[in-house]
Design an enzyme around this catalytic site. Sequence first.
Site, PDB file in Angstrom:
ATOM      1  N   GLU A   1      64.476   7.206  29.461  1.00 27.90           N
ATOM      2  CA  GLU A   1      63.766   6.813  30.680  1.00 27.90           C
ATOM      3  C   GLU A   1      62.689   5.775  30.390  1.00 27.90           C
ATOM      4  OE1 GLU A   1      60.407   8.308  32.078  1.00 27.90           O
ATOM      5  OE2 GLU A   1      60.393  10.233  31.031  1.00 27.90           O
TER       6      GLU A   1
ATOM      7  N   LYS B   1      55.844  19.408  31.433  1.00 30.34           N
ATOM      8  CA  LYS B   1      54.488  19.022  31.012  1.00 30.34           C
ATOM      9  C   LYS B   1      53.516  20.167  31.277  1.00 30.34           C
ATOM     10  CE  LYS B   1      55.029  14.975  33.057  1.00 30.34           C
ATOM     11  NZ  LYS B   1      56.373  14.426  32.893  1.00 30.34           N
TER      12      LYS B   1
END
Length: 294
Positions: A22, A154
């Site tokens: 990405e 995250k």
Amino acid sequence: MIKFSKEVEAAIASKKPIVALESTIISHGLPRPRNLIVAKEVEEIVRATGAVPATIAIIDGEIHVGLEENELDRIANEDGVVKASTRDLTVLAASKKSAATTVAATAHIAAMAGISVFATGGLGGVHRGDGFDESADLRSLSITPIVLVCAGVKSILNVEATLERLETLAVPVLGYKTNKFPGFYLTESGFEIEHRVESPEEIAAIWNQRESVNTAETAIIVTNPVKNELDRALHDTLLTNGLAAATAAHITGKAVTPFLLEYFHRVSEGKSLDVNVEIIKSNSKLAAEIALAI
Ligand code: PSU
Ligand code: MN
């Protein structure tokens, strides 16, 4: 519809294994000038493992699978490069703007290009706090056939709620050599994973069963815990203060994740950045091994 780099075009023609990477991590996740250095190093790791890297981004409105050197440089250094999720692709195509793609948009494009393995750092998910904020990464993975290698979600997020959402969305989560769900900057998040896998071959075998049980529309998440985690006390202080700073600065929507990552990297004086870089490198290596096994 898709522009392939020379390297990726050759890989498709000769049926070599490809790993999607990405680009939001390059434009909005890592600071300059290290972002470009890391982007190149990650591509090298994929090559050294025997696969071909396909960094995905939107350049002047066009979908690019694999970036030439000058294109990678633009994504890393141009100020006008926005963060794009899947819903932004039509607008970008019409306006001919450039953008980096999130996990959601990268997975969507990779699957469109026939790529089955994708590496990122940390997956998006359900945010903490009172306002409702859930990353489009989750919805995208529920409708996109791809193996996604990450270090968990995250740690700035609500990990428990994110795991519940993944269960609802029927997205399988595997632990690579672990039963503990990783915590991105931290090796363990405090939550368990039911399915532990020991090798890339085992992951490939699971991937190859999707058709037989009619679940071929979803992604498979492979979580790969970081080896050298961030100091836990430092992590917890950064998290508390970072979330307070985001609230005080009225940061909302898609700016939240980049704000918190930048806060961590700046206030920890690069300590969190080093961990983030290690995560991306190790995930890319594992993704390349899985691509070879598939
Ligand atoms: N992992 C990282 N750094 C990042 C991201 C992931 O180590 O910058 C990016 C990915 O592109 C992911 C996005 O899709 O953060 C999630 O943003 P949001 O929470 O706004 O959906
Ligand atoms: Mn969001």
